[in-house]
Design a protein around this motif. Structure first.
Motif, PDB file in Angstrom:
ATOM      1  N   ALA A 373       0.835  -1.206   0.000  1.00  0.00           N
ATOM      2  CA  ALA A 373       0.000   0.000   0.000  1.00  0.00           C
ATOM      3  C   ALA A 373       0.870   1.257   0.000  1.00  0.00           C
ATOM      4  N   LEU A 374       1.903   1.260   0.825  1.00  0.00           N
ATOM      5  CA  LEU A 374       2.803   2.411   0.869  1.00  0.00           C
ATOM      6  C   LEU A 374       3.515   2.604  -0.472  1.00  0.00           C
ATOM      7  N   TRP A 444      -5.471  -6.161   3.586  1.00  0.00           N
ATOM      8  CA  TRP A 444      -5.274  -6.138   2.133  1.00  0.00           C
ATOM      9  C   TRP A 444      -6.140  -5.094   1.438  1.00  0.00           C
ATOM     10  N   ALA A 445      -7.206  -4.673   2.059  1.00  0.00           N
ATOM     11  CA  ALA A 445      -8.004  -3.604   1.451  1.00  0.00           C
ATOM     12  C   ALA A 445      -7.199  -2.310   1.367  1.00  0.00           C
ATOM     13  N   GLY A 446      -6.192  -2.168   2.237  1.00  0.00           N
ATOM     14  CA  GLY A 446      -5.346  -0.985   2.181  1.00  0.00           C
ATOM     15  C   GLY A 446      -4.521  -0.896   0.909  1.00  0.00           C
ATOM     16  N   GLY A 450      -4.212   2.222  -1.445  1.00  0.00           N
ATOM     17  CA  GLY A 450      -2.947   2.809  -1.876  1.00  0.00           C
ATOM     18  C   GLY A 450      -2.904   3.035  -3.373  1.00  0.00           C
ATOM     19  N   VAL A 451      -3.418   2.092  -4.142  1.00  0.00           N
ATOM     20  CA  VAL A 451      -3.443   2.253  -5.602  1.00  0.00           C
ATOM     21  C   VAL A 451      -4.345   3.423  -5.993  1.00  0.00           C
ATOM     22  N   VAL A 452      -5.511   3.510  -5.348  1.00  0.00           N
ATOM     23  CA  VAL A 452      -6.447   4.589  -5.675  1.00  0.00           C
ATOM     24  C   VAL A 452      -5.867   5.947  -5.278  1.00  0.00           C
ATOM     25  N   ALA A 455      -2.986   6.887  -7.665  1.00  0.00           N
ATOM     26  CA  ALA A 455      -3.470   7.329  -8.971  1.00  0.00           C
ATOM     27  C   ALA A 455      -4.116   8.711  -8.881  1.00  0.00           C
ATOM     28  N   ALA A 456      -4.864   8.951  -7.794  1.00  0.00           N
ATOM     29  CA  ALA A 456      -5.506  10.259  -7.625  1.00  0.00           C
ATOM     30  C   ALA A 456      -4.463  11.367  -7.473  1.00  0.00           C
ATOM     31  N   CYS A 457      -3.416  11.113  -6.674  1.00  0.00           N
ATOM     32  CA  CYS A 457      -2.360  12.131  -6.514  1.00  0.00           C
ATOM     33  C   CYS A 457      -1.634  12.362  -7.839  1.00  0.00           C
ATOM     34  N   TRP A 458      -1.353  11.294  -8.559  1.00  0.00           N
ATOM     35  CA  TRP A 458      -0.679  11.435  -9.855  1.00  0.00           C
ATOM     36  C   TRP A 458      -1.506  12.304 -10.795  1.00  0.00           C
TER      37      TRP A 458
END
Length: 608
Positions: A373-374, A444-446, A450-452, A455-458
């Motif tokens: 996640a990190l 694991w939901a984390g 982390g992916v979301v 992607a949002a920050c990118w």
């Protein structure tokens, strides 16, 4: 001595005219911190000479490593300025050495070295007299070691193997300093090791303690370092060796593809970027593997995330590093290279980060959700923040083909680059905080979180950077070309304060956190957990009845400093706004019958 004194006067004149505005504030903050450290060093001269020797070793490391990490050190006077005078290398080195003694850092170091006089006075008048030349020679050793280290690294980064090797070495050294506690525990060192006296930083202290050979050794080392630096100055004017290999032509089907290809070619060919990339890799690897000496592998899984954070900090001024090449993008109105730069940054760093995260976590067996996640969140956050921070807080850089004899010198504003790197460290870590919290709470939901979030920050920070580049591109190019911020008619309340109130607000807001957080809140936590006599936390050294009052006093002092800062800002702004409002009202009352500007523009007759 005519040349040496002339260079010293030139340095004084340049500093007098350059220290204004933000540079003056940065220099003032640095001078205050330096003098505080010097005062703490002087205090050790009255209490513990072993700790004083260790403190001088830290000062030496700061002189050697600090300029390497902050853009090549002080080059107010560059050797290239005197190339046409025909000065012999040793004469030039001597003049530059005298000029190097002029500045805030040498002043703070000289105050700290005043501890030699204190240590000598405790042993007798003869030792106190010996301390005076020892101070001067010790400072000369500090300055010359710094100059030689910068020159050696500058020569190293002219070739790709040298750039990689210096990056690995510097990253390992800095990580070792950050994890010094590991080595102290591993070697069962509870006190100050005796070896610190025999480092060059401790020779002055040995001299005042009656070992006269140390004073002669300091003088010989100064002569040797001066000769080495003179030889390196002669090598500095050499040209960088160019590769004769044919390069594959760059091919791309889209505009973003062309930007990605160009950026990847730059990451592979720019030796400064090679140095930065390997520095981040070495720092992350050494920082997390050093606790293995104690049999603890708890930090190993975080090698990948730490690499991402350090790599983002090193490339925070990516547009500034390219210099005036921005005009190539501005020649195509309405275009932006932000998305291409983001993809190229990910292509250069994501594979390394993912391999480090997966391999190191596999060795320890977890924690998989938190690490993955990190990694995902930090990659997206860093790729979004790098261009955003660069276009908003641009530090004018030196064009790559004009980096002269010191390739590390990528900007004239070292303080600005350092502040930008620290800011990027904090911002990138904040982008990973939500994903880390989600992984800790939901496992694991984390990872999905982390992916979301990555992607949002990118996407979001890239969009903001694109808008900024399209609307303010010409202004940014002018800043990079001239090195000056554009003048603006919009002023904040802080800009309208008097110089005295600005100074009060700057120091209160800048240093209020020191008594409030470490000396107040953190010290109180240490006292509550019986962690006594802990490093620099004063309350932990107090008698039992004074520990909490001292910590509480520091908290009150920090709050009072923030309150004083608010007082310095708000009342002055209110008083300055009032006359402006009164003058506007008086102007309106002085011409009640004048036709309105809107009516005049519409051609309305007077009195209509």
């Amino acid at each position: 001595m005519a040349v040496e004194l002339t260079m010293a006067r030139m340095k004084i004149a340049l500093l007098r005219h350059a220290l204004h505005g933000r540079r003056a504030q940065t220099a003032g903050t640095g001078a205050t911190l330096g003098l505080l450290c010097a005062a703490a060093t002087l205090y050790l001269a009255f209490t513990d000479l072993d700790l004083l020797a260790a403190a001088y070793a830290v000062w030496l490391l700061g002189w050697v490593l600090g300029p390497i990490f902050m853009g090549g050190g002080d080059e107010t006077l560059r050797p290239e300025y005197f190339a046409l005078l025909g000065l012999p290398p040793r004469r030039l080195a001597g003049g530059l050495l005298v000029a190097a003694f002029v500045g805030l850092a040498p002043l703070a170091s000289l105050v700290a070295l005043g501890g030699l006089v204190v240590a000598g006075a405790r042993q007798g008048a003869a030792a106190a007299l010996v301390a005076v030349p020892a101070m001067v020679l010790q400072l000369a050793v500090f300055v010359l070691l710094s100059k030689v280290a910068v020159a050696l690294v500058g020569l190293a980064v002219r070739t790709r193997p040298g750039a990689v090797a210096s990056g690995l070495l510097n990253g390992a050294l800095l990580a070792g300093l950050a994890q010094i506690w590991v080595f102290l525990v591993a070697f069962e060192q509870t006190g100050v090791p005796a070896v610190v006296y025999y480092l060059p930083s401790g020779w002055g202290l040995l001299a005042v303690q009656g070992r006269w050979w140390a004073l002669a050794a300091l003088a010989a080392l100064v002569v040797l370092l001066l000769a080495v630096w003179a030889a390196l100055l002669g090598e500095r004017s050499g040209t960088t060796r160019r590769s004769g290999r044919a390069r594959r032509p760059m091919t791309a089907a889209t505009a973003n593809g062309a930007i990605v290809a160009k950026e990847l070619r730059t990451w592979s060919r720019d030796l400064v970027r090679n140095h930065q990339l390997t520095f981040a890799l070495a720092y992350a690897a050494c920082f997390t593997t050093s606790p293995l000496l104690l049999g603890w592998n708890g930090m190993l899984p975080y090698t990948g995330p730490i690499f991402i954070v350090m790599a983002a900090a090193m490339s925070a001024n990516v547009y500034g590093f390219d210099g005036t090449a921005l005009w190539l993008t501005l020649m195509m109105p309405g275009t932006s290279d932000v998305r291409g730069r983001q993809l190229a940054w990910l292509a250069a760093h994501a594979p390394v980060a993912i391999v480090l995260a997966v391999a190191c976590t596999a060795v320890t067996g977890g924690p998989w959700p938190l690490v993955l996640a990190l990694t995902a969140a930090l990659l997206g956050g860093a790729a979004g923040l790098v261009p955003w921070v660069s276009v908003h807080l641009l530090v004018p850089g030196t064009d790559p083909h004009r980096r002269a004899g010191n390739p590390l010198r990528t900007s004239e504003d070292d303080g600005g680059l350092t502040g930008l790197a620290y800011l990027m460290l904090v911002l990138v870590i904040l982008t990973g905080a939500p994903a880390a919290l989600a992984a800790l709470l939901w496992g694991w939901a984390g990872v999905a979180a982390g992916v979301v979030s990555g992607a949002a920050c990118w996407w979001w920070f890239g969009l903001l950077a694109e808008r900024r580049l399209r609307s303010r591109g010409p202004e940014l190019l002018d800043v990079m070309r001239t090195g000056r911020k554009p003048e603006t008619t919009v002023t904040s309340r802080f800009d309208r304060l008097s110089r005295r109130r600005k100074t009060v607000a700057w120091y209160c807001f800048g240093f209020g956190a020191i008594p409030l957080v470490p000396q107040g809140i953190v010290a109180a936590v240490f006292v509550a957990n019986d962690m006594l006599r802990h490093t620099w936390f004063l309350a932990t050294y107090m008698p039992e009845g004074l520990r909490y009052p001292v910590a509480g006093g520091f908290m009150l002092l920090g709050l009072a400093m923030y309150g004083a800062g608010l007082w310095a800002v708000r009342p002055a702004a209110t008083r300055q706004d009032a006359p402006d409002a009164a003058s506007d009202a008086a102007a309106r009352e002085s011409a009640p019958d004048a036709p309105s500007e809107a009516a005049a523009r519409q051609g309305a007759p007077d009195g209509s």
